[in-house]
Every structure is written in C-alpha cells, then in structure tokens.
Write an enzyme that holds these catalytic residues in place. Structure first.
Site, PDB file in Angstrom:
ATOM      1  N   LYS A  83       6.113  -1.310  -3.731  1.00  0.00           N
ATOM      2  CA  LYS A  83       4.416  -0.422  -4.056  1.00  0.00           C
ATOM      3  C   LYS A  83       4.687   0.002  -3.014  1.00  0.00           C
ATOM      4  O   LYS A  83       4.530  -1.027  -1.662  1.00  0.00           O
ATOM      5  CB  LYS A  83       3.469  -1.710  -4.382  1.00  0.00           C
ATOM      6  CG  LYS A  83       2.065  -1.459  -5.013  1.00  0.00           C
ATOM      7  CD  LYS A  83       1.563  -3.143  -5.655  1.00  0.00           C
ATOM      8  CE  LYS A  83       0.399  -2.530  -5.941  1.00  0.00           C
ATOM      9  NZ  LYS A  83      -0.762  -3.833  -6.198  1.00  0.00           N
TER      10      LYS A  83
HETATM   11  C1  E4P Z   1      -3.216  -3.866  -8.141  1.00  0.00           C
HETATM   12  O1  E4P Z   1      -2.400  -3.076  -8.069  1.00  0.00           O
HETATM   13  C2  E4P Z   1      -4.372  -3.521  -7.175  1.00  0.00           C
HETATM   14  O2  E4P Z   1      -3.693  -4.531  -5.877  1.00  0.00           O
HETATM   15  C3  E4P Z   1      -5.449  -4.614  -7.078  1.00  0.00           C
HETATM   16  O3  E4P Z   1      -5.683  -4.651  -8.539  1.00  0.00           O
HETATM   17  C4  E4P Z   1      -6.871  -4.670  -6.723  1.00  0.00           C
HETATM   18  O4  E4P Z   1      -7.833  -5.524  -6.838  1.00  0.00           O
HETATM   19  P1  E4P Z   1      -9.204  -5.841  -6.344  1.00  0.00           P
HETATM   20  O5  E4P Z   1      -9.908  -4.100  -5.989  1.00  0.00           O
HETATM   21  O6  E4P Z   1      -9.677  -6.501  -7.281  1.00  0.00           O
HETATM   22  O7  E4P Z   1      -8.467  -6.439  -5.796  1.00  0.00           O
END
Ligand code: E4P
Length: 217
Positions: A83
């Site tokens: 990522k």
């Molecule tokens: C996943 O890949 C993301 O990092 C995550 O869904 C972020 O979610 P949040 O905005 O609730 O922290």
C-alpha cells in the site's frame, strides 16, 4: 463484489473468515497501532490465514525508501499488496513495484484525477476514502461513481477498492455502482446480515414451532 476486512485484529479476521465471505484484508498504520502488534509479525499471520490480497502500508515518504519498504513487505508472503500513498513518490513506487510483478494498493485517494493517475501508474487497487469525504460534507459515493466511469471509459484494469467505509449503505451503494471491492471494519460487515423483519419473522417462527411440540433432531 469482493469483501476485504479493514482491520489488523487477527481474531476478528479469523471469525469472519469462517463465513467464507472474506476475499482479502486491508491494514494501515493506524490499524497496526490499534492492534498493538508488530507489523511484520501480524501481517505474516494474516497472510497465512487469508488466501486473497493483504494490504500492508509503507510509512516512508521519499521514493527510494518507499520502494525499499515495499520490497521488504512483499517478502512477507505472495499475497501481499503493497500500500502506497497517493503522492508522486507513491505513484513512482507503484510503477516500479507493479512492473516487478507485485500487487500495489494506492491509498488516500480523494479525487477522480488522483484515481486516474493511479491507474496510469499500473495500480492493482485504488482506495478512495468515502467516509472521510462524507466527514467534510463531500459526497464519497459520487467519487466512486466518477472513478467507475473513468476506468470503464479507458478499460483500466485497476480495481476500485472502496475504503473508509462507515455504514452498510456504503456497501450497498458501492455494489450498485459496480465497485470491485469494499473494505469494511468487521462491525460493518457483520451488520450486512441484519434486518429487523428477519429478527421479527424468526421470533414468530420459533414461537409457533415451540407450540408444535416437535423436534427435527
Ligand atoms: C483502508 O484501506 C483504509 O486505510 C481505511 O478504510 C481507512 O478508514 P478510516 O477512514 O475509517 O480510517
């Protein structure tokens, strides 16, 4: 549509995985903090449990360091999706790592143009954050719709991975738009099965069944 679990909590992942509904997992630095676990150790455990892609996020902000971190994370298991953030350094890292055959999830996407850049960089997944857009009074699902149109216009293979999902409605709307993947916290995924009429209907059936005095087993 694929379901990814948005957590680094190994017990929660294992519980949901038993339903056969889990196609992958996403983590981020905040979720690693919440788990209280070592990133390499917990990511290795998740990869062993789940067959599908497991996203593990780099934390460097400079290109060379990002690539190095990405390569190290990729060594954890074959199902790692590295990522990277949607910055120029992240996009360059995406190109290098996908060219080398790795899966890359470009994260922190908040605009259609950013999603276009990620697709051109060869991203395996683009992660638009719908909940955080809704938080600032913008329309997260409108972004998903725009990205779907753009990717279809040019036949990009990059999968739309709807992230920052806060409600079951985000899941429904993502499915209606034709997003490829939704990553949601365990609590949201569990709520997908809930309906008050299901509960009410089941209670009525159970009450009538008790009155028959019968047993199936
Ligand atoms: C996943 O890949 C993301 O990092 C995550 O869904 C972020 O979610 P949040 O905005 O609730 O922290």
């Amino acid at each position: 549509m694929k379901f990814f679990v948005d957590t680094a909590d190994i017990d929660a992942i294992a519980e949901l995985n038993d339903t056969g509904m889990v196609d992958g997992v996403t983590t981020n630095p905040s979720l690693i903090l919440k788990s209280g676990r070592d990133i390499l150790e917990v990511t290795r455990e998740i990869c062993a449990l789940i067959d599908g892609p497991v996203s593990a996020e780099v934390v460097a902000t400079e290109y060379e360091d990002m690539v190095q971190e990405g390569r190290k994370l990729a060594k954890i298991a074959d199902n790692i999706a590295i990522k990277v953030p949607l910055t120029w350094a992240g996009l360059k890292t995406c190109k290098v790592l996908t060219d080398a055959g790795h899966m890359v999830n470009v994260t922190l996407c908040f605009s259609a143009n950013q999603a276009l850049l990620a697709a051109k960089a060869g991203a395996t997944f683009i992660s638009p954050f719908v909940g955080r857009l809704d938080d600032v009074n913008l329309d997260g699902m409108e972004l998903i719709n725009d990205i779907r149109t753009i990717y279809d216009n040019y036949a990009f293979d990059t999968e739309i991975l709807v992230a920052s999902v806060r409600s079951v409605n985000h899941v429904t709307e993502s499915a209606l738009i034709g997003a490829d993947v939704v990553t949601a916290p365990p609590a949201v995924l569990k709520k997908l099965a809930d309906h008050p009429l299901t509960d009410k209907g089941l209670a009525a059936f159970m009450a009538d069944w008790a009155k028959t005095g019968q047993n199936i087993l």
